[in-house]
Each structure stands twice: as structure tokens, then as C-alpha cells.
Motif scaffolding. Sequence first.
Motif, PDB file in Angstrom:
ATOM      1  N   GLY A 126     -11.253 -13.551  -7.675  1.00 35.38           N
ATOM      2  CA  GLY A 126     -12.409 -12.848  -7.170  1.00 35.38           C
ATOM      3  C   GLY A 126     -12.503 -12.719  -5.675  1.00 35.38           C
ATOM      4  N   THR A 127     -11.376 -12.556  -4.989  1.00 37.55           N
ATOM      5  CA  THR A 127     -11.378 -12.443  -3.538  1.00 37.55           C
ATOM      6  C   THR A 127     -10.604 -11.205  -3.097  1.00 37.55           C
ATOM      7  N   VAL A 128     -11.150 -10.508  -2.094  1.00 37.13           N
ATOM      8  CA  VAL A 128     -10.488  -9.361  -1.476  1.00 37.13           C
ATOM      9  C   VAL A 128     -10.232  -9.705  -0.016  1.00 37.13           C
ATOM     10  N   VAL A 129      -9.030  -9.435   0.474  1.00 36.14           N
ATOM     11  CA  VAL A 129      -8.716  -9.683   1.879  1.00 36.14           C
ATOM     12  C   VAL A 129      -8.067  -8.443   2.478  1.00 36.14           C
ATOM     13  N   GLN A 130      -8.210  -8.294   3.809  1.00 37.42           N
ATOM     14  CA  GLN A 130      -7.543  -7.208   4.527  1.00 37.42           C
ATOM     15  C   GLN A 130      -6.692  -7.794   5.636  1.00 37.42           C
ATOM     16  N   TYR A 131      -5.446  -7.323   5.715  1.00 42.39           N
ATOM     17  CA  TYR A 131      -4.529  -7.708   6.788  1.00 42.39           C
ATOM     18  C   TYR A 131      -4.104  -6.470   7.555  1.00 42.39           C
ATOM     19  N   ALA A 132      -3.828  -6.630   8.832  1.00 39.40           N
ATOM     20  CA  ALA A 132      -3.266  -5.554   9.632  1.00 39.40           C
ATOM     21  C   ALA A 132      -1.758  -5.497   9.412  1.00 39.40           C
ATOM     22  N   ALA A 133      -1.177  -4.319   9.594  1.00 36.03           N
ATOM     23  CA  ALA A 133       0.271  -4.182   9.447  1.00 36.03           C
ATOM     24  C   ALA A 133       1.011  -5.104  10.405  1.00 36.03           C
ATOM     25  N   SER A 134       0.412  -5.394  11.559  1.00 40.66           N
ATOM     26  CA  SER A 134       1.050  -6.269  12.543  1.00 40.66           C
ATOM     27  C   SER A 134       1.185  -7.703  12.060  1.00 40.66           C
ATOM     28  N   GLN A 135       0.515  -8.047  10.944  1.00 41.48           N
ATOM     29  CA  GLN A 135       0.584  -9.399  10.406  1.00 41.48           C
ATOM     30  C   GLN A 135       1.708  -9.574   9.389  1.00 41.48           C
ATOM     31  N   LEU A 136       2.453  -8.512   9.118  1.00 43.46           N
ATOM     32  CA  LEU A 136       3.655  -8.658   8.292  1.00 43.46           C
ATOM     33  C   LEU A 136       4.649  -9.554   9.032  1.00 43.46           C
ATOM     34  N   VAL A 137       5.317 -10.448   8.306  1.00 44.66           N
ATOM     35  CA  VAL A 137       6.171 -11.445   8.944  1.00 44.66           C
ATOM     36  C   VAL A 137       7.528 -11.500   8.250  1.00 44.66           C
TER      37      VAL A 137
END
Length: 201
Positions: A126-137
Motif C-alpha cells: 500500500g505504498t506509492v513512491v516517486q524517484y527522479a531519473a537521476s536516482q538510477l544507480v
Amino acid sequence: SMTLDGSGNIYVGGQNHIDIFSSTGTNLLAGQSWATAGHAGDPVGLPTNTSGPWALAVDSNGYIYAAQNRGAGSGNQVYQYPPLATLTGAGSSTTPSAYLSNAAIGNPFFVWLDSSFNIYTANAVGTVVQYAASQLVSSGQDSGAPQWTITPSGSSWICGVMEDSQGRIYIADGGSSAGTSRVLIYASDHTTVRDTITGLS
């Protein structure tokens, strides 16, 4: 899981692999030297100990995103794969080009990208998160904390998420039992619930 790219090619997720077909059903990966043993059609092979991919997305540059639910403690991640042209070109391989990896992702069952290449994932708790493309590792690294997190009250499992041009977040909650499915619409502050659509089957 299934998605389309801008050319109408069809990406289909199977058990630990991805197949890619043209809009007319032609297998676009046939004959590649990196074919995964045991899977007809030479699909894109995924890391072992994976389940799914549960969800797929393709960005406007052709990069492929696969949400991998690897089980508790196994490093649940979103894998980014190179575009189709790279997968089928000279020296092609199926090594992921980048990863989205953090405990906040949980057990991802959904992945979506907006026009700015922000990456949205939703999970079974039950959780939604947003990451920026710059956080790809790179492999083995941690993407860090998400840009924001939404955990709807009373949510059972999240099966979809989108953001509109006004920054409103639409969350599809599968519900805990028959008749409890709903769509929640959050304001751009990621906290205020603007509306709820119920009566879904």
C-alpha cells in the motif's frame, strides 16, 4: 505484465524474462546470441530469483523499466534495460543499464514514468513512491530516499498510479475484499485527498 512503446511494439513480461513483438506479432528478438535457455523466442533474460516482471514501462527514449518483486530481503528493484535497438544491435546483451534500488520500493507491482522521466512505483503493502531519473544507480548501489511517498489510509495493495499535468496523483487501490476497490486522487501536496472513486468491481 505488458506495455507498448511509441512505435507500437509490444513488451510482454513472462517468468524471469521479457519478450518484444512488433504490432503485427513478429518476434523482434529472434536469433539473438544472448537467448535465455528454456524460453522460446530469445527473450530478454532477467536476474535469477525474480518473480515477474510484475510491471513494465518504456520511456520516450526506448529504455525499458521492469519492476522486479524478488521476495523479502532480496533487494526489490526496478531494472532499467537499454532500448530495443541496443538489444538487437551488434554486441547486444541484456545487462541492465541502471537500477532503482531502495527499501522504500518494497515489493513493486507497478511502474510508470511521466514526461520528465520521474519513476513511480507502487507495491503490495500500500505504498506509492516517486524517484527522479537521476536516482538510477549502478548495481549494488542505493538510490536513496524517494522524492515523496504516499501511503493511503486503509490501503490493501496498490495496482496503479499516474500523475496529471496539474500534479495530481491518481492511485488505484485494489481493496482488501470484494467491493472495496477505489481510485484515490491526491492533490499536488501528496497529502490531501481531493476525491475518491468507489463502487468499482
